[in-house]
Design a protein around this motif. Structure first.
Motif, PDB file in Angstrom:
ATOM      1  N   MET A   1     -27.484  -1.474 -11.739  1.00 23.88           N
ATOM      2  CA  MET A   1     -28.253  -2.052 -12.625  1.00 23.88           C
ATOM      3  C   MET A   1     -27.475  -3.267 -13.176  1.00 23.88           C
ATOM      4  O   MET A   1     -26.100  -3.094 -13.141  1.00 23.88           O
ATOM      5  CB  MET A   1     -28.619  -1.156 -13.886  1.00 23.88           C
ATOM      6  CG  MET A   1     -29.277  -1.923 -14.834  1.00 23.88           C
ATOM      7  SD  MET A   1     -30.122  -0.881 -16.073  1.00 23.88           S
ATOM      8  CE  MET A   1     -31.409  -0.172 -15.145  1.00 23.88           C
ATOM      9  N   SER A   2     -27.963  -4.337 -13.214  1.00 24.04           N
ATOM     10  CA  SER A   2     -27.242  -5.763 -13.634  1.00 24.04           C
ATOM     11  C   SER A   2     -26.985  -5.466 -15.110  1.00 24.04           C
ATOM     12  O   SER A   2     -27.409  -4.663 -15.980  1.00 24.04           O
ATOM     13  CB  SER A   2     -28.332  -6.859 -13.517  1.00 24.04           C
ATOM     14  OG  SER A   2     -29.150  -6.828 -14.496  1.00 24.04           O
ATOM     15  N   LYS A   3     -25.839  -6.296 -15.438  1.00 26.62           N
ATOM     16  CA  LYS A   3     -25.247  -6.408 -16.727  1.00 26.62           C
ATOM     17  C   LYS A   3     -26.066  -7.083 -17.697  1.00 26.62           C
ATOM     18  O   LYS A   3     -26.121  -7.297 -18.880  1.00 26.62           O
ATOM     19  CB  LYS A   3     -23.822  -7.170 -16.857  1.00 26.62           C
ATOM     20  CG  LYS A   3     -22.944  -5.874 -16.120  1.00 26.62           C
ATOM     21  CD  LYS A   3     -21.611  -6.902 -15.915  1.00 26.62           C
ATOM     22  CE  LYS A   3     -20.551  -5.916 -15.105  1.00 26.62           C
ATOM     23  NZ  LYS A   3     -19.231  -6.564 -15.109  1.00 26.62           N
ATOM     24  N   ASP A   4     -27.079  -7.992 -17.165  1.00 24.70           N
ATOM     25  CA  ASP A   4     -27.750  -9.081 -18.094  1.00 24.70           C
ATOM     26  C   ASP A   4     -29.187  -8.572 -17.982  1.00 24.70           C
ATOM     27  O   ASP A   4     -30.216  -9.102 -18.573  1.00 24.70           O
ATOM     28  CB  ASP A   4     -27.837 -10.361 -17.468  1.00 24.70           C
ATOM     29  CG  ASP A   4     -28.293 -10.558 -16.249  1.00 24.70           C
ATOM     30  OD1 ASP A   4     -28.739  -9.714 -15.638  1.00 24.70           O
ATOM     31  OD2 ASP A   4     -28.295 -11.633 -15.695  1.00 24.70           O
ATOM     32  N   ASN A   5     -29.611  -7.225 -17.594  1.00 24.24           N
ATOM     33  CA  ASN A   5     -31.058  -6.717 -17.444  1.00 24.24           C
ATOM     34  C   ASN A   5     -32.012  -7.756 -16.764  1.00 24.24           C
ATOM     35  O   ASN A   5     -33.112  -7.916 -17.165  1.00 24.24           O
ATOM     36  CB  ASN A   5     -31.456  -6.520 -18.988  1.00 24.24           C
ATOM     37  CG  ASN A   5     -30.658  -5.197 -19.554  1.00 24.24           C
ATOM     38  OD1 ASN A   5     -30.245  -4.378 -19.035  1.00 24.24           O
ATOM     39  ND2 ASN A   5     -30.091  -5.844 -20.886  1.00 24.24           N
ATOM     40  N   THR A   6     -31.474  -8.545 -15.517  1.00 21.51           N
ATOM     41  CA  THR A   6     -32.384  -9.129 -14.974  1.00 21.51           C
ATOM     42  C   THR A   6     -33.802  -8.543 -14.421  1.00 21.51           C
ATOM     43  O   THR A   6     -34.656  -9.155 -14.739  1.00 21.51           O
ATOM     44  CB  THR A   6     -31.623  -9.598 -13.847  1.00 21.51           C
ATOM     45  OG1 THR A   6     -30.318 -10.309 -14.146  1.00 21.51           O
ATOM     46  CG2 THR A   6     -32.558 -10.691 -13.159  1.00 21.51           C
ATOM     47  N   LEU A   7     -33.600  -7.411 -13.992  1.00 25.86           N
ATOM     48  CA  LEU A   7     -34.827  -6.914 -13.550  1.00 25.86           C
ATOM     49  C   LEU A   7     -35.913  -6.508 -14.747  1.00 25.86           C
ATOM     50  O   LEU A   7     -36.932  -6.951 -14.549  1.00 25.86           O
ATOM     51  CB  LEU A   7     -34.685  -5.362 -12.935  1.00 25.86           C
ATOM     52  CG  LEU A   7     -35.944  -4.626 -12.478  1.00 25.86           C
ATOM     53  CD1 LEU A   7     -36.472  -5.539 -11.289  1.00 25.86           C
ATOM     54  CD2 LEU A   7     -35.428  -3.267 -12.015  1.00 25.86           C
TER      55      LEU A   7
ATOM     56  N   ILE B   1     -34.323 -18.316  -7.062  1.00 31.98           N
ATOM     57  CA  ILE B   1     -33.384 -18.351  -8.442  1.00 31.98           C
ATOM     58  C   ILE B   1     -32.045 -17.745  -7.728  1.00 31.98           C
ATOM     59  O   ILE B   1     -31.834 -16.204  -7.617  1.00 31.98           O
ATOM     60  CB  ILE B   1     -33.883 -17.866  -9.479  1.00 31.98           C
ATOM     61  CG1 ILE B   1     -35.212 -18.205 -10.066  1.00 31.98           C
ATOM     62  CG2 ILE B   1     -32.709 -18.036 -10.822  1.00 31.98           C
ATOM     63  CD1 ILE B   1     -35.841 -17.832 -11.387  1.00 31.98           C
ATOM     64  N   ALA B   2     -31.035 -18.599  -7.120  1.00 31.30           N
ATOM     65  CA  ALA B   2     -29.831 -17.929  -6.387  1.00 31.30           C
ATOM     66  C   ALA B   2     -28.879 -17.578  -7.646  1.00 31.30           C
ATOM     67  O   ALA B   2     -27.961 -16.662  -7.375  1.00 31.30           O
ATOM     68  CB  ALA B   2     -29.517 -18.952  -5.395  1.00 31.30           C
ATOM     69  N   ALA B   3     -28.580 -18.530  -8.349  1.00 30.81           N
ATOM     70  CA  ALA B   3     -27.543 -18.192  -9.597  1.00 30.81           C
ATOM     71  C   ALA B   3     -28.178 -18.403 -10.763  1.00 30.81           C
ATOM     72  O   ALA B   3     -28.662 -19.396 -11.336  1.00 30.81           O
ATOM     73  CB  ALA B   3     -26.399 -19.454  -9.291  1.00 30.81           C
ATOM     74  N   ILE B   4     -28.066 -16.993 -11.632  1.00 30.92           N
ATOM     75  CA  ILE B   4     -28.779 -17.065 -12.768  1.00 30.92           C
ATOM     76  C   ILE B   4     -27.765 -17.239 -14.040  1.00 30.92           C
ATOM     77  O   ILE B   4     -26.775 -16.221 -14.044  1.00 30.92           O
ATOM     78  CB  ILE B   4     -29.535 -15.877 -12.873  1.00 30.92           C
ATOM     79  CG1 ILE B   4     -30.749 -16.063 -11.718  1.00 30.92           C
ATOM     80  CG2 ILE B   4     -30.274 -15.642 -14.262  1.00 30.92           C
ATOM     81  CD1 ILE B   4     -31.564 -14.720 -11.639  1.00 30.92           C
ATOM     82  N   CYS B   5     -27.609 -17.928 -14.826  1.00 36.83           N
ATOM     83  CA  CYS B   5     -26.838 -18.072 -15.843  1.00 36.83           C
ATOM     84  C   CYS B   5     -27.376 -17.767 -17.104  1.00 36.83           C
ATOM     85  O   CYS B   5     -26.904 -16.835 -17.733  1.00 36.83           O
ATOM     86  CB  CYS B   5     -26.118 -19.454 -16.011  1.00 36.83           C
ATOM     87  SG  CYS B   5     -24.997 -20.229 -14.765  1.00 36.83           S
ATOM     88  N   ASN B   6     -28.805 -18.173 -17.357  1.00 41.72           N
ATOM     89  CA  ASN B   6     -29.526 -17.782 -18.443  1.00 41.72           C
ATOM     90  C   ASN B   6     -30.855 -17.626 -17.733  1.00 41.72           C
ATOM     91  O   ASN B   6     -31.602 -18.689 -17.622  1.00 41.72           O
ATOM     92  CB  ASN B   6     -29.256 -19.079 -19.506  1.00 41.72           C
ATOM     93  CG  ASN B   6     -30.252 -18.707 -20.799  1.00 41.72           C
ATOM     94  OD1 ASN B   6     -31.167 -17.772 -20.489  1.00 41.72           O
ATOM     95  ND2 ASN B   6     -29.868 -19.183 -21.879  1.00 41.72           N
ATOM     96  N   LEU B   7     -31.143 -16.582 -17.457  1.00 45.06           N
ATOM     97  CA  LEU B   7     -32.543 -16.045 -16.807  1.00 45.06           C
ATOM     98  C   LEU B   7     -33.681 -16.666 -17.647  1.00 45.06           C
ATOM     99  O   LEU B   7     -34.445 -17.425 -16.966  1.00 45.06           O
ATOM    100  CB  LEU B   7     -32.553 -14.528 -17.009  1.00 45.06           C
ATOM    101  CG  LEU B   7     -33.719 -14.004 -15.922  1.00 45.06           C
ATOM    102  CD1 LEU B   7     -33.843 -14.608 -14.820  1.00 45.06           C
ATOM    103  CD2 LEU B   7     -33.861 -12.641 -16.190  1.00 45.06           C
TER     104      LEU B   7
END
Length: 73
Positions: free
Chosen positions: A1-7, A50-56
């Protein structure tokens, strides 16, 4: 799971707009495999990578605005 809750963020967007597709892979297979699976799963007139996500939230909103601008031409 990602740290930024992307999913979770992407699933929220899917619930608001069923044209948005979300694919959850079982593990990190790498960028090339992930893109290939996404392209195979996609339908419609456009695919947004979206390859690099800084602020989704900001990036996703920007991509949707661009898609809507292209679609309205």
């Amino acid at each position: 799971m990602s740290k930024d809750n992307t999913l979770e963020h992407l699933v929220e967007h899917h619930h608001r707009n069923s044209a948005i597709k979300v694919v959850k892979l079982s593990c990190n297979f790498g960028k090339k495999v992930a893109l290939s699976v996404g392209i195979d799963y996609a339908s419609g007139a456009a695919i947004i990578q979206i390859a690099a996500i800084c602020n989704l939230e900001q990036r996703f909103a920007h991509c949707l605005q661009q898609r809507n601008a292209i679609a309205s031409r």
